[in-house]
Design a protein around this motif. Structure first.
Motif, PDB file in Angstrom:
ATOM      1  N   ASP A   1      -1.728 -12.035   4.404  1.00 15.39           N
ATOM      2  CA  ASP A   1      -3.180 -12.066   4.575  1.00 15.39           C
ATOM      3  C   ASP A   1      -3.791 -10.684   4.351  1.00 15.39           C
ATOM      4  OD1 ASP A   1      -5.704 -13.299   5.331  1.00 15.39           O
ATOM      5  OD2 ASP A   1      -5.510 -12.162   7.202  1.00 15.39           O
ATOM      6  N   LEU A   2      -3.172  -9.662   4.948  1.00 15.56           N
ATOM      7  CA  LEU A   2      -3.670  -8.298   4.763  1.00 15.56           C
ATOM      8  C   LEU A   2      -3.573  -7.859   3.306  1.00 15.56           C
ATOM      9  CD1 LEU A   2      -2.383  -6.370   7.898  1.00 15.56           C
ATOM     10  CD2 LEU A   2      -4.746  -6.730   7.215  1.00 15.56           C
ATOM     11  N   SER A   3      -2.494  -8.223   2.648  1.00 17.55           N
ATOM     12  CA  SER A   3      -2.341  -7.888   1.231  1.00 17.55           C
ATOM     13  C   SER A   3      -3.445  -8.523   0.398  1.00 17.55           C
ATOM     14  CB  SER A   3      -0.979  -8.352   0.711  1.00 17.55           C
ATOM     15  OG  SER A   3       0.053  -7.680   1.366  1.00 17.55           O
ATOM     16  N   ASP A   4      -3.715  -9.813   0.656  1.00 21.23           N
ATOM     17  CA  ASP A   4      -4.766 -10.515  -0.083  1.00 21.23           C
ATOM     18  C   ASP A   4      -6.136  -9.882   0.165  1.00 21.23           C
ATOM     19  OD1 ASP A   4      -2.904 -12.266  -1.105  1.00 21.23           O
ATOM     20  OD2 ASP A   4      -3.383 -13.890   0.295  1.00 21.23           O
ATOM     21  N   ARG A   5      -6.445  -9.629   1.442  1.00 21.40           N
ATOM     22  CA  ARG A   5      -7.742  -9.034   1.779  1.00 21.40           C
ATOM     23  C   ARG A   5      -7.898  -7.656   1.143  1.00 21.40           C
ATOM     24  NH1 ARG A   5      -9.984 -10.644   7.473  1.00 21.40           N
ATOM     25  NH2 ARG A   5      -8.982 -12.659   7.765  1.00 21.40           N
ATOM     26  N   SER A   6      -6.855  -6.852   1.255  1.00 22.71           N
ATOM     27  CA  SER A   6      -6.913  -5.502   0.702  1.00 22.71           C
ATOM     28  C   SER A   6      -7.066  -5.534  -0.809  1.00 22.71           C
ATOM     29  CB  SER A   6      -5.654  -4.711   1.073  1.00 22.71           C
ATOM     30  OG  SER A   6      -5.575  -4.559   2.463  1.00 22.71           O
TER      31      SER A   6
ATOM     32  N   THR B   1     -10.802  -3.250  -7.570  1.00 22.77           N
ATOM     33  CA  THR B   1     -11.959  -3.803  -8.267  1.00 22.77           C
ATOM     34  C   THR B   1     -11.842  -3.706  -9.784  1.00 22.77           C
ATOM     35  OG1 THR B   1     -13.089  -1.687  -8.019  1.00 22.77           O
ATOM     36  CG2 THR B   1     -13.515  -3.362  -6.337  1.00 22.77           C
ATOM     37  N   SER B   2     -10.966  -2.856 -10.254  1.00 19.72           N
ATOM     38  CA  SER B   2     -10.786  -2.715 -11.699  1.00 19.72           C
ATOM     39  C   SER B   2      -9.429  -3.298 -12.082  1.00 19.72           C
ATOM     40  CB  SER B   2     -10.869  -1.245 -12.104  1.00 19.72           C
ATOM     41  OG  SER B   2      -9.853  -0.505 -11.465  1.00 19.72           O
TER      42      SER B   2
ATOM     43  N   THR C   1      -0.264   2.733 -10.697  1.00 16.86           N
ATOM     44  CA  THR C   1      -0.452   3.435  -9.430  1.00 16.86           C
ATOM     45  C   THR C   1      -1.849   3.163  -8.896  1.00 16.86           C
ATOM     46  OG1 THR C   1      -1.267   5.412 -10.535  1.00 16.86           O
ATOM     47  CG2 THR C   1       1.103   5.308 -10.109  1.00 16.86           C
ATOM     48  N   LEU C   2      -2.011   3.406  -7.614  1.00 19.07           N
ATOM     49  CA  LEU C   2      -3.314   3.241  -6.987  1.00 19.07           C
ATOM     50  C   LEU C   2      -4.060   4.567  -7.004  1.00 19.07           C
ATOM     51  CD1 LEU C   2      -2.256   1.168  -3.849  1.00 19.07           C
ATOM     52  CD2 LEU C   2      -3.368   0.309  -5.907  1.00 19.07           C
ATOM     53  N   SER C   3      -5.360   4.479  -7.176  1.00 16.16           N
ATOM     54  CA  SER C   3      -6.177   5.690  -7.121  1.00 16.16           C
ATOM     55  C   SER C   3      -6.359   6.099  -5.659  1.00 16.16           C
ATOM     56  CB  SER C   3      -7.536   5.436  -7.771  1.00 16.16           C
ATOM     57  OG  SER C   3      -8.298   4.561  -6.969  1.00 16.16           O
ATOM     58  N   GLY C   4      -6.847   7.305  -5.455  1.00 15.43           N
ATOM     59  CA  GLY C   4      -7.083   7.792  -4.102  1.00 15.43           C
ATOM     60  C   GLY C   4      -8.078   6.939  -3.346  1.00 15.43           C
ATOM     61  N   SER C   5      -9.123   6.492  -4.020  1.00 19.79           N
ATOM     62  CA  SER C   5     -10.124   5.650  -3.351  1.00 19.79           C
ATOM     63  C   SER C   5      -9.546   4.269  -3.010  1.00 19.79           C
ATOM     64  CB  SER C   5     -11.370   5.503  -4.225  1.00 19.79           C
ATOM     65  OG  SER C   5     -11.052   4.867  -5.443  1.00 19.79           O
ATOM     66  N   GLN C   6      -8.659   3.744  -3.853  1.00 24.77           N
ATOM     67  CA  GLN C   6      -8.027   2.460  -3.556  1.00 24.77           C
ATOM     68  C   GLN C   6      -7.106   2.585  -2.341  1.00 24.77           C
ATOM     69  OE1 GLN C   6      -6.309   1.789  -7.447  1.00 24.77           O
ATOM     70  NE2 GLN C   6      -7.896   0.280  -7.975  1.00 24.77           N
TER      71      GLN C   6
ATOM     72  N   ILE D   1      -7.570   0.580   1.161  1.00 21.10           N
ATOM     73  CA  ILE D   1      -6.510  -0.257   1.744  1.00 21.10           C
ATOM     74  C   ILE D   1      -6.220   0.183   3.171  1.00 21.10           C
ATOM     75  CG2 ILE D   1      -4.045  -0.819   1.588  1.00 21.10           C
ATOM     76  CD1 ILE D   1      -4.445  -0.801  -1.492  1.00 21.10           C
ATOM     77  N   LYS D   2      -6.132   1.497   3.398  1.00 20.69           N
ATOM     78  CA  LYS D   2      -5.905   2.000   4.752  1.00 20.69           C
ATOM     79  C   LYS D   2      -7.027   1.578   5.684  1.00 20.69           C
ATOM     80  CE  LYS D   2      -3.060   6.053   3.752  1.00 20.69           C
ATOM     81  NZ  LYS D   2      -2.980   7.526   3.801  1.00 20.69           N
TER      82      LYS D   2
END
Length: 126
Positions: free
Chosen positions: A70-75, A81-82, A87-92, A96-97
């Motif tokens: 559930d947390l994975s889906d929500r995050s 959004t892109s 890798t994940l960007s700093g804002s991503q 997530i955190k």
């Protein structure tokens, strides 16, 4: 070789069931008919208690897996959004955190509130 094979010998795969998810259950329980006999004899219901504990552990593991899913889906829906990349960007990462921390804080708050409510109800009945 399966549940209804009748050969009784069992393959090494069947005999070594400790690494499988159903390790808490006796190997021949469904075919044996008597759960107490299959779990090592009538030791005063300890076999039933062990099965209940194993069932509780499995339910808890399933609940944890459901929460993680559930947390994975929500995050993912909120933060990615892109087009996903390697890798994940700093804002991503920050998003997530934040999403996970909000869920944890809410869960802790609600658990505490429900515990207080339960204690208040039990206190009123005794």
């Amino acid at each position: 070789m399966g549940w209804f094979s009748g050969d009784g010998g069992g393959s090494p795969k069947e005999a070594d069931f400790t690494s499988r998810d159903d390790a808490g259950f006796p190997a021949g329980a469904p075919a044996g008919g008597n759960m107490m006999a299959a779990s090592g004899g009538g030791g005063g219901g300890s076999g039933v208690q062990e099965l209940q504990q194993a069932s509780m552990m499995i339910q808890q593991q399933m609940m944890v897996q459901q929460v993680i899913s559930d947390l994975s889906d929500r995050s993912y829906e909120a933060c990615i959004t892109s087009k996903p990349s390697e890798t994940l960007s700093g804002s991503q990462v920050a998003c997530i955190k934040s999403t996970v921390n909000k869920w944890l804080d809410t869960n802790e708050f609600m658990t505490g509130r429900l515990a207080k409510k339960s204690q208040a109800q039990q206190g009123g009945f005794s």
